[in-house]
Scaffold this motif. Structure first.
Motif, PDB file in Angstrom:
ATOM      1  N   GLY A 210       0.796  -1.138   0.003  1.00 24.48           N
ATOM      2  CA  GLY A 210      -0.157   0.098   0.021  1.00 24.48           C
ATOM      3  C   GLY A 210       0.900   1.212   0.008  1.00 24.48           C
ATOM      4  N   GLY A 211       1.854   1.311   0.940  1.00 23.04           N
ATOM      5  CA  GLY A 211       2.784   2.468   0.907  1.00 23.04           C
ATOM      6  C   GLY A 211       2.318   3.775   1.324  1.00 23.04           C
ATOM      7  N   HIS A 212       0.886   3.934   1.965  1.00 20.22           N
ATOM      8  CA  HIS A 212       0.594   5.205   2.202  1.00 20.22           C
ATOM      9  C   HIS A 212      -0.138   5.368   3.405  1.00 20.22           C
ATOM     10  CE1 HIS A 212       1.925   5.642  -1.835  1.00 20.22           C
ATOM     11  NE2 HIS A 212       1.733   7.187  -1.886  1.00 20.22           N
ATOM     12  N   SER A 213      -0.206   4.232   4.166  1.00 15.74           N
ATOM     13  CA  SER A 213      -0.793   4.145   5.555  1.00 15.74           C
ATOM     14  C   SER A 213      -2.406   4.613   5.622  1.00 15.74           C
ATOM     15  CB  SER A 213       0.016   5.167   6.451  1.00 15.74           C
ATOM     16  OG  SER A 213       1.323   4.991   6.507  1.00 15.74           O
ATOM     17  N   ASP A 214      -2.840   3.998   4.448  1.00 19.53           N
ATOM     18  CA  ASP A 214      -4.368   4.314   4.374  1.00 19.53           C
ATOM     19  C   ASP A 214      -5.240   3.293   3.806  1.00 19.53           C
ATOM     20  OD1 ASP A 214      -3.398   4.140   1.644  1.00 19.53           O
ATOM     21  OD2 ASP A 214      -3.739   6.113   1.038  1.00 19.53           O
ATOM     22  N   ILE A 215      -4.741   1.982   3.997  1.00 15.49           N
ATOM     23  CA  ILE A 215      -5.473   0.709   3.699  1.00 15.49           C
ATOM     24  C   ILE A 215      -5.238  -0.413   4.623  1.00 15.49           C
ATOM     25  CG2 ILE A 215      -5.687   1.361   1.190  1.00 15.49           C
ATOM     26  CD1 ILE A 215      -3.670  -0.944   0.590  1.00 15.49           C
ATOM     27  N   MET A 216      -6.231  -1.204   4.833  1.00 15.12           N
ATOM     28  CA  MET A 216      -5.731  -2.627   5.617  1.00 15.12           C
ATOM     29  C   MET A 216      -5.816  -3.566   4.432  1.00 15.12           C
ATOM     30  SD  MET A 216      -5.060  -1.562   8.811  1.00 15.12           S
ATOM     31  CE  MET A 216      -5.131  -3.098   9.704  1.00 15.12           C
ATOM     32  N   LEU A 217      -4.978  -4.605   4.340  1.00 19.76           N
ATOM     33  CA  LEU A 217      -5.205  -5.592   3.509  1.00 19.76           C
ATOM     34  C   LEU A 217      -3.891  -6.717   3.735  1.00 19.76           C
ATOM     35  CD1 LEU A 217      -6.417  -6.354   0.708  1.00 19.76           C
ATOM     36  CD2 LEU A 217      -4.427  -5.345  -0.540  1.00 19.76           C
ATOM     37  N   GLY A 218      -4.338  -7.773   3.625  1.00 21.69           N
ATOM     38  CA  GLY A 218      -3.475  -9.024   3.704  1.00 21.69           C
ATOM     39  C   GLY A 218      -3.329  -9.943   2.393  1.00 21.69           C
ATOM     40  N   THR A 219      -2.192 -10.513   1.959  1.00 25.32           N
ATOM     41  CA  THR A 219      -2.297 -11.413   0.921  1.00 25.32           C
ATOM     42  C   THR A 219      -1.465 -12.787   1.490  1.00 25.32           C
ATOM     43  OG1 THR A 219       0.001 -10.642   0.259  1.00 25.32           O
ATOM     44  CG2 THR A 219      -1.813  -9.511  -0.468  1.00 25.32           C
ATOM     45  N   ALA A 220      -1.782 -13.802   0.835  1.00 26.44           N
ATOM     46  CA  ALA A 220      -0.927 -15.162   1.032  1.00 26.44           C
ATOM     47  C   ALA A 220      -0.760 -15.756  -0.415  1.00 26.44           C
ATOM     48  CB  ALA A 220      -1.876 -15.905   2.023  1.00 26.44           C
ATOM     49  N   THR A 221       0.285 -15.870  -0.928  1.00 28.75           N
ATOM     50  CA  THR A 221       0.555 -16.331  -2.276  1.00 28.75           C
ATOM     51  C   THR A 221       1.221 -17.713  -2.002  1.00 28.75           C
ATOM     52  OG1 THR A 221       1.025 -14.234  -3.132  1.00 28.75           O
ATOM     53  CG2 THR A 221       1.720 -15.871  -4.387  1.00 28.75           C
ATOM     54  N   SER A 222       0.560 -18.812  -2.733  1.00 28.22           N
ATOM     55  CA  SER A 222       1.026 -19.838  -2.542  1.00 28.22           C
ATOM     56  C   SER A 222       1.465 -20.935  -3.847  1.00 28.22           C
ATOM     57  CB  SER A 222      -0.179 -20.791  -1.985  1.00 28.22           C
ATOM     58  OG  SER A 222      -0.225 -22.331  -2.034  1.00 28.22           O
ATOM     59  N   THR A 223       2.224 -21.820  -3.607  1.00 24.98           N
ATOM     60  CA  THR A 223       2.810 -22.820  -4.604  1.00 24.98           C
ATOM     61  C   THR A 223       1.603 -23.601  -5.119  1.00 24.98           C
ATOM     62  OG1 THR A 223       3.184 -24.687  -3.023  1.00 24.98           O
ATOM     63  CG2 THR A 223       4.915 -23.070  -3.689  1.00 24.98           C
ATOM     64  N   ALA A 224       1.639 -24.269  -6.261  1.00 17.32           N
ATOM     65  CA  ALA A 224       0.563 -24.907  -6.871  1.00 17.32           C
ATOM     66  C   ALA A 224      -0.003 -26.066  -6.061  1.00 17.32           C
ATOM     67  CB  ALA A 224       1.003 -25.488  -8.270  1.00 17.32           C
ATOM     68  N   GLU A 225       1.142 -26.721  -5.463  1.00 15.81           N
ATOM     69  CA  GLU A 225       0.452 -27.604  -4.766  1.00 15.81           C
ATOM     70  C   GLU A 225      -0.314 -27.411  -3.463  1.00 15.81           C
ATOM     71  OE1 GLU A 225       2.973 -31.010  -1.599  1.00 15.81           O
ATOM     72  OE2 GLU A 225       4.157 -29.634  -2.694  1.00 15.81           O
ATOM     73  N   HIS A 226      -0.241 -26.288  -2.837  1.00 14.55           N
ATOM     74  CA  HIS A 226      -1.123 -25.968  -1.685  1.00 14.55           C
ATOM     75  C   HIS A 226      -1.957 -24.859  -2.097  1.00 14.55           C
ATOM     76  CE1 HIS A 226       1.181 -28.224   0.647  1.00 14.55           C
ATOM     77  NE2 HIS A 226       2.283 -27.485   0.215  1.00 14.55           N
ATOM     78  N   TRP A 227      -2.268 -24.497  -3.527  1.00 15.29           N
ATOM     79  CA  TRP A 227      -3.053 -23.407  -3.680  1.00 15.29           C
ATOM     80  C   TRP A 227      -4.824 -23.732  -3.600  1.00 15.29           C
ATOM     81  CZ3 TRP A 227      -4.486 -18.672  -3.651  1.00 15.29           C
ATOM     82  CH2 TRP A 227      -5.571 -17.938  -4.315  1.00 15.29           C
ATOM     83  N   ASP A 228      -5.016 -24.666  -4.118  1.00 14.04           N
ATOM     84  CA  ASP A 228      -6.544 -25.148  -4.310  1.00 14.04           C
ATOM     85  C   ASP A 228      -7.130 -25.116  -2.542  1.00 14.04           C
ATOM     86  OD1 ASP A 228      -6.495 -25.432  -6.842  1.00 14.04           O
ATOM     87  OD2 ASP A 228      -6.534 -27.568  -6.831  1.00 14.04           O
ATOM     88  N   GLN A 229      -6.260 -25.790  -1.694  1.00 19.00           N
ATOM     89  CA  GLN A 229      -6.720 -25.873  -0.471  1.00 19.00           C
ATOM     90  C   GLN A 229      -6.697 -24.567   0.448  1.00 19.00           C
ATOM     91  OE1 GLN A 229      -5.064 -29.162   1.767  1.00 19.00           O
ATOM     92  NE2 GLN A 229      -5.495 -28.110   3.809  1.00 19.00           N
ATOM     93  N   LEU A 230      -5.622 -23.730   0.077  1.00 18.60           N
ATOM     94  CA  LEU A 230      -5.724 -22.414   0.633  1.00 18.60           C
ATOM     95  C   LEU A 230      -6.862 -21.443   0.052  1.00 18.60           C
ATOM     96  CD1 LEU A 230      -4.188 -20.025   2.164  1.00 18.60           C
ATOM     97  CD2 LEU A 230      -3.000 -19.575   0.245  1.00 18.60           C
ATOM     98  N   ARG A 231      -7.051 -21.605  -1.187  1.00 13.61           N
ATOM     99  CA  ARG A 231      -8.109 -20.677  -1.848  1.00 13.61           C
ATOM    100  C   ARG A 231      -9.368 -21.082  -1.192  1.00 13.61           C
ATOM    101  NH1 ARG A 231      -7.975 -22.521  -6.822  1.00 13.61           N
ATOM    102  NH2 ARG A 231      -9.516 -23.960  -6.389  1.00 13.61           N
TER     103      ARG A 231
END
Length: 397
Positions: A210-231
């Motif tokens: 974000g870089g400007h102290s004005d949003i709340m947000l999280g991300t989780a990026t996954s390998t193909a092996e675990h992506w379906d379960q995470l999503r």
């Protein structure tokens, strides 16, 4: 055709199907998605996991553009979105553990991560063992037959220890353990998680993305092996985010590289200045040899940013208060990663609740700084004046 990181940050997530002929993907707000025919609805249902409009909680084109951008920049097969970094951490862990399982958690983790393990995971019957961030090969002795997740954070929260992620990942994978990393400091730019064995890379996009102290947000990026379960499991938990915040984060990506470079340049100048101050015991900046794990930083990271800490020679709460009160350019506040400089203090006694086994071996107050984009000379002057107040308070008792 491969692209350099700078080019990637400019072009990522700008597929014409998202931008629709303009430079930035438009903000698309939606709950209900309408279908012209039963066949269209069935098709969308089948393809709902593949960036297809299905229902607002699954995302809109704005979300899809940002998810694609994060996947391009960090690597992996897909990116799940959350309303905060803490939510990204909690839901990523929840997606892969159940009652009776065991987690290995780095002792220098973000405080809300510790609270989640000690409260929610404990209530669910999931055991957590905390380990020293510098444990290396010794992690083998802590692995149990029911260990499902090895959680890392590098550099560590507040005390900035840099972990040997490749070694820890290799050992974990020998036992089919999923490796998660809080990669907020690396921002997906200065540390490429999937090159070093990480399975799921988590960020508080609230911060440098974000870089400007004005949003709340999280991300989780996954390998193909675990992506379906995470999503799918995060979708079942009802996780979704505002398209407006996603738009701001996507715009933040475009300047991420140049901002990190300037934060790093400013931060290093101030870290080196602090290292020479008579009040300072040592500086915990990954680029400096005085920081635990500095050798891993040199080997694995391509750059730094503005977040680091330093330790005063003494613990004198009254003097520390005098140092912090009255700053002109350093704000006192939680979070970091914005354009502004921040300052916070942690007294040695506080580590009794922040650490389980890796209580740092120093007796002075720790000061955490986030160095923003101001003129370095102004920031140094601010700190110098703060030290004058600090020394005066010590002198006056």
């Amino acid at each position: 055709m491969p692209h350099g990181k700078k080019t990637q940050m400019v072009t990522a997530g700008r597929d014409p199907k998202w931008t629709q002929g303009v430079v930035n993907p438009p903000v698309q707000r939606a709950s209900t998605i309408l279908f012209d025919t039963v066949a269209d609805k069935k098709k969308a249902t089948i393809n709902r996991a593949n960036k297809t409009l299905f229902y607002g909680r699954r995302g809109t084109n704005t979300h899809f553009a940002f998810q694609q951008a994060m996947t391009e920049i960090e690597g992996g097969a897909g990116c799940a979105l959350f309303p905060s970094g803490a939510a990204a951490i909690a839901n990523s862990i929840l997606a892969f553990v159940e009652t009776g399982d065991h987690i290995l958690m780095v002792d220098t983790c973000y405080e809300p991560t510790r609270d989640f393990c000690n409260v929610i995971m404990k209530k669910m019957g999931v055991e957590t063992t905390y380990y020293d961030p510098m444990i290396g090969e010794g992690i083998r002795s802590l692995i149990q037959p029911n260990t499902k997740v090895l959680f890392t954070e590098s550099p560590g929260s507040i005390t900035m220890e840099v972990q040997d992620i490749p070694k820890l990942s290799n050992i974990a994978h020998e036992h089919d353990i999923i490796v998660m990393l809080d990669n907020t400091w690396g921002a997906g730019v200065n540390f490429s998680p999937f090159d070093y064995g990480v399975d799921i890379s988590i960020q508080a996009a609230t911060k440098y993305i974000g870089g400007h102290s004005d949003i709340m947000l999280g991300t989780a990026t996954s390998t193909a092996e675990h992506w379906d379960q995470l999503r799918e499991q995060c979708y079942l938990m009802g996780q979704c985010v505002s398209p407006d915040d996603v738009y701001m984060a996507l715009r933040g990506i475009r300047t991420l590289g140049i901002r990190l470079k300037q934060h790093d340049e400013n931060g290093l100048k101030i870290a080196n200045w602090l290292a020479k101050r008579p009040e300072v015991d040592h500086v915990r900046h990954p680029s400096l040899a005085s920081c635990p794990g500095h050798e891993f930083f040199k080997r694995d990271f391509s750059g730094g940013n503005g977040l680091f800490s330093f330790v005063l020679k003494h613990s004198h709460p009254k003097a520390t208060t005098a140092l912090l009160d009255g700053m002109t350019h350093f704000g006192m506040g939680y979070s970091w990663g914005g354009f502004e400089s921040l300052i916070l203090a942690t007294e040695p006694s506080s580590f009794n609740s922040l650490r389980t086994i890796a209580n740092p071996q120093f007796s002075g107050t720790l000061i955490r700084l986030h160095i923003g984009l101001e003129d370095v000379e102004d920031l140094i002057q601010d700190l110098e004046t703060g030290f004058e107040r600090y020394n005066a308070a010590i002198k006056n008792g």
